[in-house]
Structure formats: structure tokens, C-alpha cells
Motif scaffolding. Structure first.
Motif, PDB file in Angstrom:
ATOM      1  N   GLN A 248       0.793  -1.220   0.000  1.00  0.00           N
ATOM      2  CA  GLN A 248       0.000   0.000   0.000  1.00  0.00           C
ATOM      3  C   GLN A 248       0.828   1.273   0.000  1.00  0.00           C
ATOM      4  O   GLN A 248       0.296   2.350  -0.288  1.00  0.00           O
ATOM      5  N   GLU A 249       2.108   1.194   0.312  1.00  0.00           N
ATOM      6  CA  GLU A 249       2.932   2.402   0.347  1.00  0.00           C
ATOM      7  C   GLU A 249       3.845   2.508  -0.872  1.00  0.00           C
ATOM      8  O   GLU A 249       4.786   3.292  -0.885  1.00  0.00           O
ATOM      9  N   GLN A 250       3.534   1.741  -1.888  1.00  0.00           N
ATOM     10  CA  GLN A 250       4.341   1.774  -3.111  1.00  0.00           C
ATOM     11  C   GLN A 250       4.112   3.092  -3.848  1.00  0.00           C
ATOM     12  O   GLN A 250       2.986   3.566  -3.989  1.00  0.00           O
ATOM     13  N   GLU A 251       5.197   3.681  -4.351  1.00  0.00           N
ATOM     14  CA  GLU A 251       5.121   4.949  -5.080  1.00  0.00           C
ATOM     15  C   GLU A 251       4.864   4.680  -6.559  1.00  0.00           C
ATOM     16  O   GLU A 251       5.353   3.707  -7.129  1.00  0.00           O
ATOM     17  N   ARG A 252       4.044   5.548  -7.187  1.00  0.00           N
ATOM     18  CA  ARG A 252       3.801   5.466  -8.626  1.00  0.00           C
ATOM     19  C   ARG A 252       4.122   6.815  -9.246  1.00  0.00           C
ATOM     20  O   ARG A 252       3.644   7.843  -8.742  1.00  0.00           O
ATOM     21  N   PHE A 253       4.893   6.800 -10.326  1.00  0.00           N
ATOM     22  CA  PHE A 253       5.295   8.088 -10.905  1.00  0.00           C
ATOM     23  C   PHE A 253       5.669   7.936 -12.382  1.00  0.00           C
ATOM     24  O   PHE A 253       6.006   6.848 -12.856  1.00  0.00           O
ATOM     25  N   THR A 254       5.556   9.059 -13.099  1.00  0.00           N
ATOM     26  CA  THR A 254       6.073   9.214 -14.463  1.00  0.00           C
ATOM     27  C   THR A 254       6.708  10.597 -14.525  1.00  0.00           C
ATOM     28  O   THR A 254       6.886  11.246 -13.487  1.00  0.00           O
ATOM     29  N   ASP A 255       6.985  11.079 -15.721  1.00  0.00           N
ATOM     30  CA  ASP A 255       7.586  12.413 -15.853  1.00  0.00           C
ATOM     31  C   ASP A 255       6.614  13.514 -15.444  1.00  0.00           C
ATOM     32  O   ASP A 255       7.039  14.578 -14.988  1.00  0.00           O
ATOM     33  N   VAL A 256       5.300  13.272 -15.604  1.00  0.00           N
ATOM     34  CA  VAL A 256       4.330  14.350 -15.383  1.00  0.00           C
ATOM     35  C   VAL A 256       3.492  14.166 -14.127  1.00  0.00           C
ATOM     36  O   VAL A 256       2.820  15.099 -13.687  1.00  0.00           O
ATOM     37  N   VAL A 257       3.488  12.988 -13.521  1.00  0.00           N
ATOM     38  CA  VAL A 257       2.650  12.741 -12.360  1.00  0.00           C
ATOM     39  C   VAL A 257       3.343  11.798 -11.388  1.00  0.00           C
ATOM     40  O   VAL A 257       4.118  10.927 -11.802  1.00  0.00           O
ATOM     41  N   ALA A 258       3.076  12.009 -10.114  1.00  0.00           N
ATOM     42  CA  ALA A 258       3.583  11.105  -9.080  1.00  0.00           C
ATOM     43  C   ALA A 258       2.533  11.006  -7.977  1.00  0.00           C
ATOM     44  O   ALA A 258       1.859  11.986  -7.655  1.00  0.00           O
ATOM     45  N   ALA A 259       2.382   9.811  -7.405  1.00  0.00           N
ATOM     46  CA  ALA A 259       1.409   9.590  -6.330  1.00  0.00           C
ATOM     47  C   ALA A 259       2.002   8.633  -5.314  1.00  0.00           C
ATOM     48  O   ALA A 259       2.684   7.671  -5.662  1.00  0.00           O
ATOM     49  N   ARG A 260       1.715   8.912  -4.044  1.00  0.00           N
ATOM     50  CA  ARG A 260       2.235   8.056  -2.986  1.00  0.00           C
ATOM     51  C   ARG A 260       1.297   8.095  -1.781  1.00  0.00           C
ATOM     52  O   ARG A 260       0.764   9.146  -1.438  1.00  0.00           O
ATOM     53  N   THR A 261       1.103   6.945  -1.179  1.00  0.00           N
ATOM     54  CA  THR A 261       0.270   6.812   0.020  1.00  0.00           C
ATOM     55  C   THR A 261       1.077   6.158   1.131  1.00  0.00           C
ATOM     56  O   THR A 261       1.785   5.180   0.886  1.00  0.00           O
ATOM     57  N   VAL A 262       0.981   6.694   2.356  1.00  0.00           N
ATOM     58  CA  VAL A 262       1.631   6.082   3.514  1.00  0.00           C
ATOM     59  C   VAL A 262       0.668   6.137   4.692  1.00  0.00           C
ATOM     60  O   VAL A 262      -0.320   6.884   4.683  1.00  0.00           O
ATOM     61  N   SER A 263       0.972   5.362   5.711  1.00  0.00           N
ATOM     62  CA  SER A 263       0.267   5.446   6.982  1.00  0.00           C
ATOM     63  C   SER A 263       1.239   5.953   8.032  1.00  0.00           C
ATOM     64  O   SER A 263       2.332   5.407   8.194  1.00  0.00           O
ATOM     65  N   THR A 264       0.848   7.011   8.732  1.00  0.00           N
ATOM     66  CA  THR A 264       1.708   7.552   9.793  1.00  0.00           C
ATOM     67  C   THR A 264       1.270   7.062  11.173  1.00  0.00           C
ATOM     68  O   THR A 264       1.740   7.564  12.190  1.00  0.00           O
ATOM     69  N   PHE A 265       0.351   6.090  11.206  1.00  0.00           N
ATOM     70  CA  PHE A 265      -0.076   5.510  12.471  1.00  0.00           C
ATOM     71  C   PHE A 265       1.043   4.664  13.083  1.00  0.00           C
ATOM     72  O   PHE A 265       1.921   4.170  12.359  1.00  0.00           O
ATOM     73  N   PRO A 266       1.024   4.455  14.396  1.00  0.00           N
ATOM     74  CA  PRO A 266       2.061   3.639  15.047  1.00  0.00           C
ATOM     75  C   PRO A 266       1.910   2.159  14.704  1.00  0.00           C
ATOM     76  O   PRO A 266       0.808   1.687  14.380  1.00  0.00           O
ATOM     77  N   TYR A 267       3.033   1.447  14.791  1.00  0.00           N
ATOM     78  CA  TYR A 267       3.022  -0.001  14.556  1.00  0.00           C
ATOM     79  C   TYR A 267       2.676  -0.716  15.867  1.00  0.00           C
ATOM     80  O   TYR A 267       3.252  -0.445  16.915  1.00  0.00           O
ATOM     81  N   SER A 268       1.715  -1.633  15.792  1.00  0.00           N
ATOM     82  CA  SER A 268       1.292  -2.373  16.973  1.00  0.00           C
ATOM     83  C   SER A 268       1.929  -3.761  16.957  1.00  0.00           C
ATOM     84  O   SER A 268       1.651  -4.569  16.071  1.00  0.00           O
TER      85      SER A 268
END
Length: 587
Positions: A248-268
Motif C-alpha cells: 500500500q505504500e508503493q510509489e507510482r510516478f512518471t515524468d508528469v505525475v507522481a502519487a504516494r500513500t503512507v500510513s503515519t499511524f504507530p506499529y502495533s
């Protein structure tokens, strides 16, 4: 308490209540600056001796009753009663109606029976309501509203002299037409509203949650601009989507667009995963040679239900927008209806396949179109234009390469002061499974070549909020290099966020947020690409929440620390999409 602070708290209280009463008439609580006496849960007994779970607000002149959704515990506006000329009666407990009974007889003969949980609570409410009634005139003037229907009629006649429909339950089309002044151009039938917005539940929400002129006012600026898009140059050249379920935190990008999702919640360590997993953010991006479509959804809550809602909404939205793109010459108004139509179908898609609609999740949405336009139709000969539709608390920003400034395109869409309230959402949330469209709005901005557009979820822009970073309003203004001189009264109010009215608070926060993003992006060494911008913004969110995340990992069974100076930021699912204003010449 100082008069200024007392008045500010009064305004803030009314503002919070008005926002929490979904489905209420405009300015129900804030009108006439009512004074809140008390509030609390209660049961209302109907004529059929059926108890209905409600929540009641007692004001200095009126009683506001809300029905509590038994699934979501959200309060939906039910009725309003003027206490002028009312009669209050203490009823003995009986097997038919229950215990703790009070009866209010509204002038006109209508009787409302309330059932309280304890005799002490009943006695306390009795005394407070009786005290208010004793101060009210015994007779009501002809024009004064005494009930919900009278109030709505009174408001309509006061503002635009509209006569309410004669039929007690007219169809939606008739109700829409009856609430619109005859001298306006807005006519649902003539506009083909059913065709343009196919979802019945979506149209119902627009009718019930917005004022009668909302859609007309929303479209008016686009009618005046008369901006024409250039015909679509090619077929689809680029399509990206994420995040991936497996990574789910994999980055996707090209020359004109980039998108990224992360979770900043703590690890349990106990759950062997991060709190809040799976990530409920979802994005889609579609590009042609001279047009781009971006969609971001943020599921409300955690678990599979908001994740599925966000996924269905984003997928349906991008597919509907893809089908709408053609090589015909269209205007900005047409694009707005494309977005509204796609959003209405996305709501229906969330409900599809559910035997019980309340089993479906809800999600916020931001969908935008970046398009090349006919230069001669724009005010300043711009070649590009960006238009977006927002429901909820995702945000869009414009990064000007020429002026080196970041502008909040969706300014004002996050003005809710209620914790956990995004301001709006798609999916079953209101009456009969309709969406929450309180803050639905369409925004637009002109762009130049090589500018950038940022679309961020709640978890990103909240980390650029000065209050979440432990700053007072004055400290935020100094850091944002605010140039306007504050008066003595404004300086006094700016000592704390609690003493500011919502409009001023949003203005100060916007100044800080835009300055912080501008400083972050301008600090990047050239060349500045969408991928680098996205990476820097997401990395900032991760760093900003590090102290609170480490605290929660070391103290998993404690509450979230309330000291934002020691523990700044907001832990959330965080998504950023960045794309550049330019033509695409290759796949």
C-alpha cells in the motif's frame, strides 16, 4: 468572564451545533443568535406509543429536536418548536408510554411527549423548560413561527417570498421547483437534472442539505466565464491507480505525475500491523495529450468497509469521467456536470451489492480535471484551467512556477470544528442512505504551463495546520509572515484558537498552510519534478508525526497525547498526488 470571550464562545457553540444537525434548514441555530440553555438525550413517544431515540437542544426561545441514527449515532434534524404560548405538563408514569414523562402542548394543539431516563433528569428539564415558557409571551403573533414547517415557511417568505407547496408530501421535482424563485433561470426539468444527476439519493441530498439556490449559485460563475475547452487531442495515454493492496505504500510516478500513500499511524506489535490498517485512501489518474483527470478518495474510518467504499468510488468516478471525454467542443459548465454525474453514480456504486445499505462504508472525494482551453475565451489568455469537485476534507493546491506561491484551491472546505467530521461524504450516511453533501462545492483556477497541481488527503494537509503543530494564532501568523496589521482586539483574540471565530481561524490557518507548502517546495533544488515534490511532502508528514508515533508505540494502551508542542502533527492515512501542467506527447 470577559464579554468578548463570552460572546465568542456563544458564537462557537451555535456554529458547532448548526454543523452537527444534518439535514437542517439553513441557519437553523445561528439565526437570531440564540442562547443555548442545555442539551441532552431523550426519547419521544409517538401517537402509536413507539419510542424514538432523540437528542434535544433547549434554547432561550425554541426547542430543537434531532433524531439519533441508531447505527452511526449521528444527529439528524427532526423538528423545531417555539416555546411561545406552550403548555408544559408533568405526566405520571404508565405502562403505555413509559417513565419520566413530560408533555408539551404547542400553540395550535399539537402534543409532544418526552420520556426521560430518570426522575431527577425529568424534574431538571421540567424546571428549565417551565422557566423559559414563563418568560415567553402567552400569545404568538400571526407571522411568528411555532413549528418546523412554520419556521421553514417563515424563512422562505422572509428571504424570497416563496409560498410552500400545498401537497403534504410532494415529489422531489415539485419540491425543488417550489423552493426556487420564479424569476431565476434554475429549473430542474428544463436543465434535465434527472439526466445530468442520475442518482435519486444524490438529488435528494442536494435538495435537503443545501439551500434552494445552491446548484444555481454553483453554476453561475461557470456560465459567466464561458470558457471553452480545446477538443480532445488523442486517446488515453496514461493511467495509474493505487495504492496496491499488497504494497500500500508503493510509489507510482512518471515524468508528469507522481502519487504516494503512507500510513503515519504507530506499529502495533500486538496486532503485528499498523493501527488503522488497511489504508483506506484510493487514487486514480488518467491523462490525454491535452487533458488530465485525477481522483482521490479517503475512506471515513478504518477497516474494510471504508476501504471498499473508497475503492468503488474512485473506480466508478474515473470510469465515468473517461466515458465523458470526447473530441467535442465543451465548456466549463459541461465539465461541472460531468463531475456531478460521476459523483452521483459513485454514490450508487458504493451501495450496490448490499442487502442492507447501512453495511456499506463512506468516503470523502476530490475529483479534478486539468484541461487545455481556448486562449481567447479566458480572461487573461491562459492556456490551461483546473476544475475540481470536493465532498469532504481532501484538498487541492495550485503551485505557480512564475510566482513561486502555493494557493489553496479548495479554501473553506474544511471549516468543520467537530472532531472526526469531514464536512461531507459519499455513501449511506443520512436519511434513507443518502450521502452527506453539506460541503459539496466546485472550485476552479487558471494555470500556466509548467505549474503543478497537488491533491492531498486529510492526513497530509492536517500536518500543515498550525494548531496541530502546537502554534497559537499569533505564532502562526508570524511564521507565515502575515503582513496585515492586527487591531488590539484582533491581537487579543489571536492568543488562542478557541477565541477566534471559525472564518478568521480558517483564514489564519490557510495563510500558514500555504506559506509552509510554498517554503517546502521552493526549498527543493532544481529540477523540481512531481516525484520530488510528492516525496518531500510525504516525508515531511512522516517526520512531523514521529514523536507522537514513537510515544504511542511505547505506550500502546494510553490515550493520544494532547500536547501538540511536544507531539506535533496528526497521524493518519496520507496521500499526495502531484501532476504538472503540460502536454503529454508519449504514452
Amino acid at each position: 468572564m470577559a464579554p468578548l470571550k463570552r460572546e465568542s464562545q456563544k458564537i462557537q457553540t451555535l456554529y458547532n451545533i448548526n454543523n452537527s444537525l444534518h439535514g437542517n434548514p439553513p441557519n437553523l441555530v445561528s439565526r437570531d443568535m440564540k442562547e443555548l440553555i442545555r442539551e441532552g438525550p431523550v426519547h419521544v413517544v409517538s401517537d402509536k406509543k413507539v419510542k424514538k431515540k432523540c437528542y434535544m437542544y433547549l434554547f432561550d426561545k425554541e426547542l430543537v429536536l434531532t433524531e439519533v441514527n441508531t447505527i452511526t449515532d449521528e444527529k439528524v434534524f427532526d423538528s423545531l418548536y417555539s416555546l411561545a404560548g406552550c403548555e408544559l405538563k408533568d405526566i405520571a408514569d404508565n405502562s403505555a408510554y413509559g417513565t419520566g414523562l413530560l408533555q408539551i402542548t404547542i400553540q395550535g394543539g399539537k402534543k409532544v411527549i418526552f420520556s426521560f431516563f430518570t426522575s431527577e433528569e425529568k424534574k431538571s428539564w421540567f424546571q428549565d423548560i417551565k422557566r423559559i415558557i414563563s418568560k415567553m409571551p402567552k400569545k404568538v403573533t400571526k407571522d411568528s413561527p411555532t413549528s418546523t414547517k412554520d419556521y421553514i415557511r417563515h424563512e422562505h417568505e422572509r428571504v424570497i417570498k416563496v409560498t410552500p407547496p400545498k401537497s403534504p408530501n410532494p415529489p422531489l421535482k415539485t419540491r425543488l421547483q417550489s423552493l426556487i424563485p420564479k424569476d431565476t433561470d434554475f429549473n430542474p426539468t428544463r436543465m434535465g437534472l434527472e439526466e445530468k444527476i442520475p442518482s435519486m439519493k444524490f438529488r435528494q441530498a442536494l435538495c435537503k442539505q443545501h439551500s434552494r439556490r445552491t446548484l444555481e449559485c454553483m453554476l453561475e460563475p461557470f456560465d459567466k466565464k464561458r470558457i471553452v475547452l480545446t477538443p480532445l487531442a488523442t486517446k488515453e495515454l496514461l493511467h495509474i491507480e493505487g495504492p496496491d493492496i499488497q504494497d500500500q505504500e508503493q510509489e507510482r510516478f512518471t515524468d508528469v505525475v507522481a502519487a504516494r500513500t503512507v500510513s503515519t499511524f504507530p506499529y502495533s506489535t500486538e496486532k503485528a500491523k499498523r493501527d488503522g490498517d488497511p489504508i483506506a485512501d484510493c487514487y486514480r489518474f488518467l491523462a490525454y495529450k491535452n487533458r488530465m483527470v485525477a481522483v482521490l478518495t479517503d475512506g471515513c474510518g478504518s477497516g474494510t468497509r471504508p476501504l471498499l467504499a473508497a475503492y468503488k468510488c474512485a473506480t466508478t468516478m474515473i470510469n465515468e469521467m473517461k466515458q465523458s471525454q470526447n473530441n467535442q467542443s465543451i465548456t466549463l459548465r459541461d465539465v461541472v456536470f460531468q463531475l456531478l454525474r460521476a459523483a452521483s453514480k459513485s454514490h450508487d456504486a458504493i451501495l450496490d451489492g448490499r442487502k442492507e445499505i447501512w453495511e456499506a462504508g463512506t468516503t470523502t472525494l476530490l475529483a479534478g480535471v486539468l484541461m487545455e482551453v481556448e486562449r481567447q475565451t479566458t480572461p487573461h489568455n491562459n492556456e490551461w484551467w483546473f476544475t475540481c469537485l470536493s465532498v469532504g476534507n481532501c484538498k487541492a493546491f495550485h503551485v505557480s512556477k512564475k510566482n513561486k506561491v502555493v494557493t489553496d484551491i479548495t479554501y473553506g472546505n474544511t471549516d468543520s470544528t467537530i472532531p472526526g467530521d469531514p464536512g461531507g461524504r459519499l455513501g449511506p450516511y443520512m436519511f434513507s442512505g443518502t450521502p452527506d453533501l453539506r460541503n459539496l462545492m466546485v472550485y476552479d483556477i487558471s494555470c500556466d504551463l509548467d505549474d503543478m497541481i497537488l491533491i492531498t488527503s486529510h492526513g497530509v494537509h492536517e500536518n500543515f495546520d498550525p494548531e496541530n503543530n502546537g502554534l497559537t494564532p499569533l505564532e502562526a501568523l508570524r511564521e507565515a509572515e502575515y503582513t496585515e496589521t492586527l487591531s488590539e482586539r484582533e491581537t487579543q483574540e489571536a492568543q488562542s484558537w478557541a477565541t477566534l471565530d471559525p472564518v478568521t481561524s480558517q483564514s489564519y490557518k490557510n495563510s500558514y498552510r500555504s506559506h509552509k507548502l510554498t517554503k517546502l517546495i521552493n526549498g527543493i533544488k532544481p529540477p523540481i519534478t512531481p516525484r520530488i515534490v510528492t516525496k518531500n511532502i510525504i516525508d515531511y508528514c512522516t517526520r512531523n508525526t514521529q514523536s507522537v508515533r514513537e510515544y504511542m508505540e511505547l505506550n500502546p494502551n494510553t490515550r493520544y497525547p494532547n500536547d501538540h508542542k511536544l507531539y506535533p502533527g496528526m497521524m493518519e492515512h496520507s496521500t499526495c498526488i502531484t501532476f504538472q501542467v503540460e502536454r503529454i506527447y508519449r504514452s
